[in-house]
Design a protein around this motif. Structure first.
Motif, PDB file in Angstrom:
ATOM      1  N   SER A   1       3.347  53.181 -15.057  1.00  0.00           N
ATOM      2  CA  SER A   1       3.935  54.401 -15.623  1.00  0.00           C
ATOM      3  C   SER A   1       3.848  54.391 -17.144  1.00  0.00           C
ATOM      4  O   SER A   1       3.579  55.428 -17.774  1.00  0.00           O
ATOM      5  CB  SER A   1       5.391  54.524 -15.174  1.00  0.00           C
ATOM      6  OG  SER A   1       5.476  54.618 -13.771  1.00  0.00           O
ATOM      7  N   ALA A   2       4.063  53.227 -17.762  1.00  0.00           N
ATOM      8  CA  ALA A   2       3.975  53.151 -19.220  1.00  0.00           C
ATOM      9  C   ALA A   2       2.545  53.411 -19.691  1.00  0.00           C
ATOM     10  O   ALA A   2       2.326  54.052 -20.729  1.00  0.00           O
ATOM     11  CB  ALA A   2       4.444  51.781 -19.684  1.00  0.00           C
ATOM     12  N   GLN A   3       1.556  52.929 -18.938  1.00  0.00           N
ATOM     13  CA  GLN A   3       0.166  53.184 -19.313  1.00  0.00           C
ATOM     14  C   GLN A   3      -0.153  54.669 -19.218  1.00  0.00           C
ATOM     15  O   GLN A   3      -0.852  55.231 -20.083  1.00  0.00           O
ATOM     16  CB  GLN A   3      -0.761  52.377 -18.413  1.00  0.00           C
ATOM     17  CG  GLN A   3      -0.692  50.871 -18.658  1.00  0.00           C
ATOM     18  CD  GLN A   3      -1.537  50.094 -17.691  1.00  0.00           C
ATOM     19  OE1 GLN A   3      -2.271  50.674 -16.895  1.00  0.00           O
ATOM     20  NE2 GLN A   3      -1.432  48.770 -17.743  1.00  0.00           N
ATOM     21  N   LEU A   4       0.336  55.344 -18.164  1.00  0.00           N
ATOM     22  CA  LEU A   4       0.105  56.791 -18.037  1.00  0.00           C
ATOM     23  C   LEU A   4       0.807  57.553 -19.165  1.00  0.00           C
ATOM     24  O   LEU A   4       0.267  58.521 -19.725  1.00  0.00           O
ATOM     25  CB  LEU A   4       0.616  57.285 -16.678  1.00  0.00           C
ATOM     26  CG  LEU A   4      -0.157  56.783 -15.441  1.00  0.00           C
ATOM     27  CD1 LEU A   4       0.502  57.318 -14.171  1.00  0.00           C
ATOM     28  CD2 LEU A   4      -1.617  57.262 -15.508  1.00  0.00           C
ATOM     29  N   LEU A   5       2.020  57.102 -19.504  1.00  0.00           N
ATOM     30  CA  LEU A   5       2.769  57.756 -20.574  1.00  0.00           C
ATOM     31  C   LEU A   5       2.050  57.602 -21.915  1.00  0.00           C
ATOM     32  O   LEU A   5       2.061  58.512 -22.752  1.00  0.00           O
ATOM     33  CB  LEU A   5       4.175  57.184 -20.645  1.00  0.00           C
ATOM     34  CG  LEU A   5       5.144  57.855 -21.630  1.00  0.00           C
ATOM     35  CD1 LEU A   5       5.335  59.344 -21.270  1.00  0.00           C
ATOM     36  CD2 LEU A   5       6.488  57.157 -21.622  1.00  0.00           C
ATOM     37  N   ALA A   6       1.405  56.443 -22.121  1.00  0.00           N
ATOM     38  CA  ALA A   6       0.702  56.207 -23.382  1.00  0.00           C
ATOM     39  C   ALA A   6      -0.510  57.110 -23.549  1.00  0.00           C
ATOM     40  O   ALA A   6      -0.965  57.358 -24.676  1.00  0.00           O
ATOM     41  CB  ALA A   6       0.279  54.746 -23.463  1.00  0.00           C
ATOM     42  N   GLU A   7      -1.043  57.612 -22.437  1.00  0.00           N
ATOM     43  CA  GLU A   7      -2.208  58.507 -22.517  1.00  0.00           C
ATOM     44  C   GLU A   7      -1.831  59.936 -22.863  1.00  0.00           C
ATOM     45  O   GLU A   7      -2.719  60.774 -23.091  1.00  0.00           O
ATOM     46  CB  GLU A   7      -2.952  58.472 -21.172  1.00  0.00           C
ATOM     47  CG  GLU A   7      -3.544  57.105 -20.841  1.00  0.00           C
ATOM     48  CD  GLU A   7      -4.161  57.069 -19.464  1.00  0.00           C
ATOM     49  OE1 GLU A   7      -4.109  58.114 -18.766  1.00  0.00           O
ATOM     50  OE2 GLU A   7      -4.685  55.994 -19.057  1.00  0.00           O
ATOM     51  N   SER A   8      -0.548  60.257 -22.907  1.00  0.00           N
ATOM     52  CA  SER A   8      -0.099  61.623 -23.222  1.00  0.00           C
ATOM     53  C   SER A   8      -0.367  61.926 -24.699  1.00  0.00           C
ATOM     54  O   SER A   8      -0.124  61.100 -25.579  1.00  0.00           O
ATOM     55  CB  SER A   8       1.394  61.772 -22.907  1.00  0.00           C
ATOM     56  OG  SER A   8       1.855  63.033 -23.319  1.00  0.00           O
ATOM     57  N   GLU A   9      -0.857  63.167 -24.999  1.00  0.00           N
ATOM     58  CA  GLU A   9      -1.149  63.571 -26.381  1.00  0.00           C
ATOM     59  C   GLU A   9       0.084  64.081 -27.104  1.00  0.00           C
ATOM     60  O   GLU A   9       0.037  64.297 -28.319  1.00  0.00           O
ATOM     61  CB  GLU A   9      -2.229  64.661 -26.381  1.00  0.00           C
ATOM     62  CG  GLU A   9      -3.546  64.184 -25.772  1.00  0.00           C
ATOM     63  CD  GLU A   9      -4.583  65.296 -25.746  1.00  0.00           C
ATOM     64  OE1 GLU A   9      -4.207  66.443 -26.097  1.00  0.00           O
ATOM     65  OE2 GLU A   9      -5.741  65.030 -25.357  1.00  0.00           O
ATOM     66  N   ASP A  10       1.179  64.286 -26.421  1.00  0.00           N
ATOM     67  CA  ASP A  10       2.389  64.859 -27.028  1.00  0.00           C
ATOM     68  C   ASP A  10       3.368  63.793 -27.511  1.00  0.00           C
ATOM     69  O   ASP A  10       4.480  64.130 -27.943  1.00  0.00           O
ATOM     70  CB  ASP A  10       3.100  65.766 -26.018  1.00  0.00           C
ATOM     71  CG  ASP A  10       2.204  66.927 -25.587  1.00  0.00           C
ATOM     72  OD1 ASP A  10       1.339  67.321 -26.390  1.00  0.00           O
ATOM     73  OD2 ASP A  10       2.363  67.393 -24.450  1.00  0.00           O
TER      74      ASP A  10
END
Length: 546
Positions: A342-351
């Motif tokens: 989940s942290a890796q997916l969150l890190a890919e967010s542009e916002d």
């Protein structure tokens, strides 16, 4: 102590073994032969015998009696000397017994059946001492010799009292005597062999028990009522300060142990406090007991090494803790993987703002640290058996350094391999050696650096001396490890770092011991640390290598 007890004075007789019993049987057989020869001499020379016994062939009877007496005496006096060749000696003696008896019967004018009956004992004794076929052949020879002798004598004296019927009866009696004594002899040999085997087993069992007691880690002493040491094993000898063999007084060797023994004898109570009985020896817990309920003099003393007790308790604790931790670690891995993903997916967010990105980085770092803890705990609980093989240590060190550099971004840190021009072989499991060295190099790069400077780490392959064992050393040029800390770094769960688990070096040493290798910390002169792995020597040179 390492030898196996063997029965003494064992000599082959036919298919059986004989010892003291055969010597005794042969002694009495030869003694009977002497008495038998004395009877022949008495019949041939005694005035009383001559008065009522006529000799048909006086010269033959007297010479036969004298020669037989001489033979019997020599054989009797050499009983001990002939034990090594019992079969040959007894066979020749029984053969001569038959010839002498037949000549004695032939030379007497009025034969007495007692001489023929006496021969029955000789044949029976031969059946006991000789192999069955040889004893049977001698019995048959005795029967035939008696019949032939009687026939020849009857040719000269038609009134000779031993006729064909008596010859057949005596021959039958000889064969029956052989059969009966042969069965009796086999039963005696079987019983004797069984008794000797039981004696050998008991002797071996006694030696095994003695060896076990000697090799016990617990000290064992036997002390009598005069306070003298009768027996002690190696552990007890070391725990009381390795006294000289002539020192047997417990009060002089170990005064404190003597005092506690006296206290136990008088009060029946045992002092349960640990005590060191000499300088530079571990503390022990003495225990006292009598050798048997009816034994009022000798006392058995057990000296339990407290360090061994503590070590066993620690091993049991670690084993239980390892199984429990492994179970918990398996349960932690699943939610930990979900958090990391989940942290890796969150890190890919542009916002994400900068503060949130920092929080995601913290989450990833702590997930990685938690995963390292789980991996160490799982390694603690599922150690695999070592599969040692002959390894070229120089080539292994070069390959290890290249692989470590390829798998880790070292940046400004330095890692180099130092090898020798000579061939260095060691017996070790290369996969487990890789795991140990990987852990040591990671620690050296992480902690073995001076403030503000890059780490300088070397992995060295060399021999300890000209003929010493091969070693692999991981050396850094950092601040080193203080002596108080160095004494504890290999203990489980000991760490000086806030993010450490305290299991890395403990697991490394355990893996080394599984390969009969040793891992130790060696301070480096001028600053730095050295972790040395001492491998097992090559036992034999490998064909085709030089």
């Amino acid at each position: 102590m390492g030898t196996v007890a063997r029965p003494r004075n064992i000599i082959s007789v036919g298919s059986a073994t004989t010892g003291e019993a055969t010597r005794r049987e042969l002694y009495f057989f030869n003694l009977f032969r002497v008495l038998q020869a004395c009877i022949y001499v008495g019949l041939a020379y005694s005035p009383l015998a001559i008065a009522w016994i006529d000799l048909r062939f006086p010269l033959l009877g007297r010479i036969n009696a004298l020669l037989y007496l001489f033979f019997a005496l020599v054989l009797f006096l050499r009983t001990e000397k002939v034990l090594g060749r019992v079969n040959l000696t007894v066979a020749v003696a029984v053969l001569y017994d038959i010839v002498a008896a037949v000549l004695a019967l032939a030379s007497i004018q009025d034969p007495q059946s007692g001489i023929a009956i006496l021969l029955m004992f000789n044949i029976g004794a031969g059946a006991v001492l000789l192999p069955p076929r040889l004893a049977g052949a001698l019995a048959l020879f005795g029967a035939v010799a008696l019949a032939v002798g009687a026939t020849v004598v009857r040719y000269y004296d038609p009134h000779y009292e031993i006729g064909p019927l008596e010859s057949v009866l005596f021959g039958t009696a000889y064969l029956a005597s052989y059969g009966m004594f042969n069965v009796l002899g086999r039963q005696m040999r079987a019983t004797e062999a069984l008794a000797e085997q039981r004696g050998t087993d008991l002797a071996n069992l006694s030696q095994v028990n003695d060896m076990i007691i000697r090799r016990m880690k617990t000290g064992v002493l036997v002390v009598d009522d005069a306070n003298r040491i009768h027996q002690l094993n190696e552990s007890a000898w070391m725990l009381i300060g390795s006294p000289k063999p002539e020192l047997r007084d417990l009060g002089a060797v170990a005064p404190e142990l003597s005092r506690r023994l006296y206290h136990w004898r008088t009060t029946g109570k045992t002092d349960t406090r640990a005590v060191a009985l000499a300088e530079d020896v571990p503390e022990v817990l003495p225990r006292f007991t009598r050798l048997s309920p009816n034994e009022a003099t000798n006392v058995l003393i057990f000296l339990d090494d407290t360090s061994l007790v503590s070590r066993r308790a620690e091993e049991l604790t670690l084993s239980s803790l390892g199984r429990l931790s492994a179970s918990i670690a398996h349960e932690i891995r699943n939610p930990l993987a979900a958090i990391s993903y989940s942290a890796q997916l969150l890190a890919e967010s542009e916002d994400l703002v900068v503060a949130d990105q920092r929080m995601v980085e913290i989450i990833n770092n702590h997930c990685a640290r938690a995963n390292d803890v789980v991996e160490n705990i799982l390694q603690l609980s599922r150690r695999e058996r070592s599969r040692p093989e002959l390894v070229d240590v120089n080539a292994w060190v070069n390959n290890f350094v290249e692989e470590f550099k390829a798998s880790n971004d070292l940046g400004m840190d330095q890692l180099r391999a130092v090898t020798q021009p000579r061939l260095i072989d060691g017996l070790v499991d290369p996969q487990q050696l890789q795991q140990v060295a990987w852990n040591l190099v990671q620690n050296a790069i992480r902690y073995g650096r001076l403030p503000g400077e890059p780490a300088r780490v070397a992995v060295i392959a060399r021999m300890l001396g000209d003929k010493g064992p091969p070693v692999v050393e991981v050396v850094d040029r950092g601040p080193g490890i203080p002596p108080k800390v160095a004494a504890q770094i290999f203990e489980p769960f000991f760490t000086t770092h806030e993010y450490g688990t305290g299991l890395g070096l403990y697991l490394a040493r355990q893996l080394c011991e599984a390969n009969q290798a040793a891992l130790e910390y060696v301070p480096v002169a001028g600053g730095g640390s050295c972790f040395r792995i001492t491998l097992v020597n090559q036992i034999a040179p490998t064909p085709g290598r030089s």
